[in-house]
Design a protein around this motif. Sequence first.
Motif, short mmCIF file in Angstrom:
data_model
loop_
_atom_site.label_atom_id
_atom_site.label_comp_id
_atom_site.label_asym_id
_atom_site.label_seq_id
_atom_site.Cartn_x
_atom_site.Cartn_y
_atom_site.Cartn_z
N GLY A 1 6.15 -12.80 4.96
CA GLY A 1 6.01 -12.59 3.29
C GLY A 1 6.10 -11.74 2.78
N PRO A 2 4.75 -12.14 1.85
CA PRO A 2 4.40 -10.68 1.14
C PRO A 2 4.41 -9.35 1.85
CG PRO A 2 2.77 -12.12 1.11
CD PRO A 2 4.28 -12.48 2.10
N ARG A 3 4.07 -7.73 1.90
CA ARG A 3 3.42 -6.82 1.76
C ARG A 3 2.12 -6.97 2.02
NH1 ARG A 3 7.78 -2.40 3.52
NH2 ARG A 3 9.31 -3.73 2.23
N THR A 4 1.31 -6.60 2.17
CA THR A 4 -0.40 -7.06 2.50
C THR A 4 -0.48 -5.84 2.64
OG1 THR A 4 -1.09 -7.51 4.66
CG2 THR A 4 -0.13 -9.22 3.02
N THR A 5 -2.34 -5.38 2.21
CA THR A 5 -2.82 -4.69 2.47
C THR A 5 -3.98 -4.19 4.21
OG1 THR A 5 -4.84 -5.81 1.54
CG2 THR A 5 -3.73 -3.66 0.17
N ILE A 6 -3.14 -5.18 5.12
CA ILE A 6 -3.34 -5.24 6.03
C ILE A 6 -2.56 -4.22 7.08
CG2 ILE A 6 -3.37 -6.08 8.41
CD1 ILE A 6 -3.06 -9.32 7.12
N PRO A 7 -2.36 -3.16 7.32
CA PRO A 7 -1.32 -2.48 7.92
C PRO A 7 -2.29 -1.18 7.65
CG PRO A 7 0.40 -2.77 6.32
CD PRO A 7 -0.68 -4.05 6.27
N PHE A 8 -2.67 -1.12 6.16
CA PHE A 8 -3.50 0.03 5.02
C PHE A 8 -4.56 0.39 5.78
CE2 PHE A 8 -6.35 0.81 2.07
CZ PHE A 8 -6.24 2.59 1.71
N TYR A 9 -5.45 -1.28 6.08
CA TYR A 9 -6.68 -0.70 6.95
C TYR A 9 -6.54 -0.57 8.06
CZ TYR A 9 -8.12 -3.78 2.15
OH TYR A 9 -8.08 -3.83 1.22
N PRO B 1 0.60 -1.10 0.30
CA PRO B 1 -0.11 -0.24 -0.12
C PRO B 1 1.22 0.96 -0.39
CG PRO B 1 -0.73 -1.31 1.97
CD PRO B 1 0.29 -2.35 1.19
N TYR B 2 2.24 0.82 0.30
CA TYR B 2 2.86 2.52 0.32
C TYR B 2 3.83 2.34 -0.78
CZ TYR B 2 0.86 1.36 4.89
OH TYR B 2 0.37 1.43 6.14
N ASN B 3 3.74 1.61 -2.09
CA ASN B 3 4.36 1.90 -2.98
C ASN B 3 3.23 1.70 -3.87
OD1 ASN B 3 5.69 2.14 -5.26
ND2 ASN B 3 6.96 -0.16 -4.67
N ASN B 4 2.01 2.92 -3.97
CA ASN B 4 1.05 2.81 -4.86
C ASN B 4 0.05 1.04 -5.13
OD1 ASN B 4 -1.11 3.96 -6.78
ND2 ASN B 4 1.15 3.53 -8.19
N PHE B 5 0.49 0.28 -4.33
CA PHE B 5 -0.95 -1.00 -4.23
C PHE B 5 0.19 -1.61 -5.41
CE2 PHE B 5 -3.46 2.09 -2.52
CZ PHE B 5 -4.25 1.32 -1.33
N ARG B 6 1.46 -1.89 -5.53
CA ARG B 6 2.16 -2.61 -6.23
C ARG B 6 2.00 -3.83 -5.84
NH1 ARG B 6 8.73 -2.96 -6.37
NH2 ARG B 6 7.42 -4.48 -4.83
N PRO B 7 1.79 -5.13 -7.20
CA PRO B 7 1.51 -6.38 -6.39
C PRO B 7 2.22 -7.14 -5.62
CG PRO B 7 0.96 -6.24 -8.41
CD PRO B 7 2.01 -4.29 -8.28
N GLU B 8 2.60 -7.90 -5.39
CA GLU B 8 3.72 -8.50 -4.19
C GLU B 8 4.17 -9.78 -4.21
OE1 GLU B 8 5.62 -7.40 -0.84
OE2 GLU B 8 5.73 -6.41 -2.34
N GLY B 9 3.47 -10.57 -5.89
CA GLY B 9 2.95 -12.09 -6.38
C GLY B 9 4.48 -12.46 -5.93
N GLY B 10 4.61 -14.21 -6.38
CA GLY B 10 5.88 -14.53 -6.56
C GLY B 10 6.64 -14.56 -4.40
N LYS B 11 6.20 -14.05 -3.77
CA LYS B 11 6.64 -14.53 -1.77
C LYS B 11 5.99 -15.69 -1.57
CE LYS B 11 8.15 -9.83 -2.52
NZ LYS B 11 8.41 -7.99 -1.64
N THR B 12 6.59 -15.61 -0.43
CA THR B 12 6.20 -17.01 0.42
C THR B 12 5.86 -16.46 1.24
OG1 THR B 12 7.61 -18.83 -0.88
CG2 THR B 12 6.55 -19.65 1.44
#
Length: 467
Positions: free
Chosen positions: A419-427, A348-359
Amino acid sequence: MKDIRKILIANRGEIAGAIITAAAAMGIRTVAVYERPDSGAPWLDLADSRVFIGNGPVRDYLDIEKIIRVARLSGADAVHPGYGFLSENPEFAEACRSAGLIFIGPPPRVLQALGNKAAAKRIAQKAGIPCIPGTGNLVPDGDAVARISGFAFHHGYPVMLKASYGGGGRGIRKINDITQLEAELHHAAKEARRCFSDDSIYAEKYIESPRHIEVQVFADNYGNVIHLGSRDCSIQRRHQKLVQSAPALLDPAALEKMQQAAVRMAQAAGYAGAGTVEFLVDRHTGEFWFMEVNARLQVEHTVTEMITGRDLIKKQIMAARGEPLGIDQQDICFKGQSIQVRINAEDPYNNFRPEGGKTIEALRIPTGSGIRVDSGIRQGSRIPMEYDSCLAKLNVWGRDWPEAVARLRNSLDDFVIAGPRTTIPFYRAICGEPDFIRGVFDTSYIETHPAIFEHREGIRPVRACAG
Ligand code: ADP
Ligand code: ADP
Ligand code: MG
């Protein structure tokens, strides 16, 4: 009445899991299909059987012939398309029918009529429903530029360009003045062609900071239509929803008008099954305009389930079997307030850039009364880059808005995905923001509340994760 004993789920992720669970509760067997990047996904374990359909990505989930072949070979008698993918594709619905399979969704003629958003607006207009002023379908050429500038001459800039077959917020572009028109039309058409294999475009008057309010409708095959209330989906990024709540916090008389309009729209379209009629609403006057119909289940249908106590997937299956609705509008009772947030693998802090590919290194999912999480992940799983970034939906219920917000905040505190960054902190930041706490927001919420991006959190330490 038709018998449904086995359903093939032509979808993935959390919605595949939800369909399998609903079917199992009705004593119906399920077949899941999956592409290579989804090998090992948790919903595959829930299904009675699973079939590998290819390396994908995406193209095998979209392969109508292959899916029908698998459905027949596996002995399924019905297909549930979920949302996205083939869910609103009339050719798929027709192909199911020709193959003797029940398509759990509206009939092909309805998908055909509503799939083109400019054409759907004409149906709404004929039914006396106010529509956002706009052009009809345009082929993106020089003539279209002239048509749109003529439209803007009457209605003024800004103007919204939209893909006629659009969905998921794609193919939408705002034009501030005539100098941007030609280039933006080109971009919109290109995106439309890439995403929807059709470059038809229409233009609409731009509504300044409206609210997005939608109505859940449900119809059987015999013309009986009811609504299951409203949802507010105004908090969005890139025209796609992030936070959805039910019911919408709106004057009850205005809400009732919209609900009636939604039922009229479903009747006018000869609707059958579950659908959503979307509106934009002036945040000051409450004036509303029809925008589109999503002829399928939506991501946010669960907030409606929480305030009505009705299981929409079960109702879809019952309607597909040919059962009459059996209830009236008065039988639908609304209780309390629910809120859903889409937990996306996005920064969410990088224009909601997708974080796919992570575990997913650690996972703790909140539980408790008034909390429902629909998820398509588990600890140790790799998030495919190839699909939608939605990992899970957190749904909470409260007796009223403040209680629902409090439960949302607590659940977000308890939700751990490492693992991946998520939208949780933003919410979490939104839950502490005064306008959200008051229940006041519109589609410009994210741009007009930059403070929610200020309190970045680092990766939270992970304590005692049960998995
Ligand atoms: P999609 O089919 O991609 O869901 P919609 O037509 O439902 O597209 O629009 C998605 C979102 O884009 C809306 O919820 C709203 O935020 C914004 N939007 C669409 N049309 C307009 C408009 N005419 N004026 C202002 N905002 C709009
Ligand atoms: P909305 O389109 O109004 O955002 P949902 O929130 O129910 O509706 O979105 C359903 C999912 O399906 C989203 O992940 C969205 O990206 C995807 N989706 C919706 N419409 C289409 C479409 N026409 N083509 C491809 N994907 C779509
Ligand atoms: Mg929409």
